[in-house]
Design an enzyme around this catalytic site. Structure first.
Site, PDB file in Angstrom:
ATOM      1  N   ASP A  37      -2.109  -7.764  -5.426  1.00  0.00           N
ATOM      2  CA  ASP A  37      -3.164  -7.205  -4.732  1.00  0.00           C
ATOM      3  C   ASP A  37      -3.249  -8.611  -3.535  1.00  0.00           C
ATOM      4  O   ASP A  37      -3.390  -9.798  -3.688  1.00  0.00           O
ATOM      5  CB  ASP A  37      -4.316  -8.199  -5.671  1.00  0.00           C
ATOM      6  CG  ASP A  37      -6.127  -8.398  -5.086  1.00  0.00           C
ATOM      7  OD1 ASP A  37      -5.801  -8.456  -3.395  1.00  0.00           O
ATOM      8  OD2 ASP A  37      -6.854  -8.700  -5.309  1.00  0.00           O
ATOM      9  N   TYR A  69     -13.693  -1.920  10.453  1.00  0.00           N
ATOM     10  CA  TYR A  69     -12.196  -1.339  10.610  1.00  0.00           C
ATOM     11  C   TYR A  69     -11.936  -1.336  11.850  1.00  0.00           C
ATOM     12  O   TYR A  69     -10.705  -1.726  11.947  1.00  0.00           O
ATOM     13  CB  TYR A  69     -12.429   0.238   9.773  1.00  0.00           C
ATOM     14  CG  TYR A  69     -10.970   0.439   9.486  1.00  0.00           C
ATOM     15  CD1 TYR A  69     -10.356   0.149   8.562  1.00  0.00           C
ATOM     16  CD2 TYR A  69     -10.423   1.382  10.783  1.00  0.00           C
ATOM     17  CE1 TYR A  69      -9.054   0.748   8.717  1.00  0.00           C
ATOM     18  CE2 TYR A  69      -8.937   1.907  10.492  1.00  0.00           C
ATOM     19  CZ  TYR A  69      -8.283   1.759   9.361  1.00  0.00           C
ATOM     20  OH  TYR A  69      -7.210   2.135   9.527  1.00  0.00           O
ATOM     21  N   ALA A  70     -12.745  -1.414  12.831  1.00  0.00           N
ATOM     22  CA  ALA A  70     -12.165  -1.823  14.150  1.00  0.00           C
ATOM     23  C   ALA A  70     -11.655  -3.037  14.163  1.00  0.00           C
ATOM     24  O   ALA A  70     -10.795  -3.469  14.981  1.00  0.00           O
ATOM     25  CB  ALA A  70     -13.021  -1.066  15.510  1.00  0.00           C
ATOM     26  N   GLY A  78       0.722  -1.108   0.252  1.00  0.00           N
ATOM     27  CA  GLY A  78       0.104   0.030  -0.643  1.00  0.00           C
ATOM     28  C   GLY A  78       0.425   0.681  -0.235  1.00  0.00           C
ATOM     29  O   GLY A  78       0.435   2.173   0.396  1.00  0.00           O
ATOM     30  N   ALA A 107     -10.771  -5.413  12.213  1.00  0.00           N
ATOM     31  CA  ALA A 107     -10.214  -5.560  11.054  1.00  0.00           C
ATOM     32  C   ALA A 107      -8.555  -5.605  12.550  1.00  0.00           C
ATOM     33  O   ALA A 107      -7.828  -6.074  12.127  1.00  0.00           O
ATOM     34  CB  ALA A 107      -9.663  -5.119  10.058  1.00  0.00           C
ATOM     35  N   SER A 136      -4.722   0.355  14.003  1.00  0.00           N
ATOM     36  CA  SER A 136      -4.858   1.310  14.254  1.00  0.00           C
ATOM     37  C   SER A 136      -6.062   2.002  15.901  1.00  0.00           C
ATOM     38  O   SER A 136      -5.994   1.115  16.226  1.00  0.00           O
ATOM     39  CB  SER A 136      -6.289   1.978  13.637  1.00  0.00           C
ATOM     40  OG  SER A 136      -7.141   2.885  13.265  1.00  0.00           O
TER      41      SER A 136
END
Length: 252
Positions: free
Chosen positions: A63, A154-155, A13, A157, A142
């Site tokens: 990917d 998201y949380a 990324g 993950a 995060s």
């Protein structure tokens, strides 16, 4: 002698934001950097910045949700440069929504890109690291791992990233492989700009609100996270493993 002379790093990324800043910094400190992103074309801008500054980089399309693509990226690094010494798992996406609105496709996309990908890339990169009895793995968690409204996918993950980190440090430590994570708070990137626009704010307005809630009085920059990643990837951090470092300006 530079910090990472002779070391080969993979950064996923890495076309923009934290990934690009990290790739540039590792290269500036002597590493040869495989700049991974969904396509090689997307990664070329970061490689151009690395080479313009006198470093060495290679753009690779990958990917990270696909095991064959991941294996091909690691194989390319080994064939071109002979080793994989540092891995930075940075690739990630957001698909924010409240629980009752979130579709299964948005859940699956975020879990696959932000969590399953780390399993796949670590599994592939660990093979040459174990053989060499050397490696540094840093993954992106995060602040949202502690919970954030509208980010159940998201949380989940990013909390999972911390679990992977704590587990792999135990499995890989005997091979002289350090495994850590960083957990950024609000960092001014294209991703957070898109989040601001999604909820009806201009990016600068959203950043101002975030800075007012941050003890240090500003939002983070990609370079703030890149500096911490470089430290964790260095020999200076050789006795640090299984940790998640929050980089959030003091937010609780």
């Amino acid at each position: 002698m530079s910090r990472f002379d002779g070391r080969v790093a993979i950064v996923t990324g890495a076309a923009q934001g934290i990934g690009a800043a990290t790739a540039r910094l590792l290269a500036a400190q002597g590493a040869t950097v495989v700049v991974g992103d969904l396509t090689a074309d997307r990664a070329h801008g970061t490689v151009e910045a690395i080479t313009a500054a006198g470093g060495t980089g290679l753009a690779v399309g990958c990917d990270v949700t696909d095991g064959e693509s991941v294996n091909a990226m690691v194989t390319t690094a080994l064939e071109r440069f002979g080793s994989v010494d540092i891995l930075v798992n940075n690739a990630g996406i957001t698909r924010d929504d409240l629980l009752y609105k979130m579709g299964r496709a948005d859940w699956d996309a975020v879990i696959s890109t932000n969590l399953t990908s780390i399993f796949l890339v670590c599994q592939a990169a660990a093979v040459p690291m174990v053989k060499a009895k050397y490696g540094k793995i840093v993954s992106l968690s995060s602040q949202s791992a502690r919970g954030n409204r509208g980010q159940v996918n998201y949380a989940a993950a990013k909390a999972g990233v911390q679990g992977i980190t704590a587990t792999l440090c135990q499995e890989l430590g005997r091979y002289n492989i350090n495994v850590n994570a960083v957990a950024p708070g609000y960092i001014a990137t294209a991703m957070t700009d898109a989040t601001a626009e999604r909820v009806g704010f201009r990016p600068e307005e959203y950043q101002k609100m975030a800075s007012e809630q941050t003890p240090i009085g500003r939002v983070g920059k990609p370079e703030d996270v890149a500096n911490a990643i470089a430290f964790l990837a260095s020999e200076e951090a050789s006795y640090i493993t299984g940790q998640t470092l929050y980089i959030n300006g003091g937010v609780r």
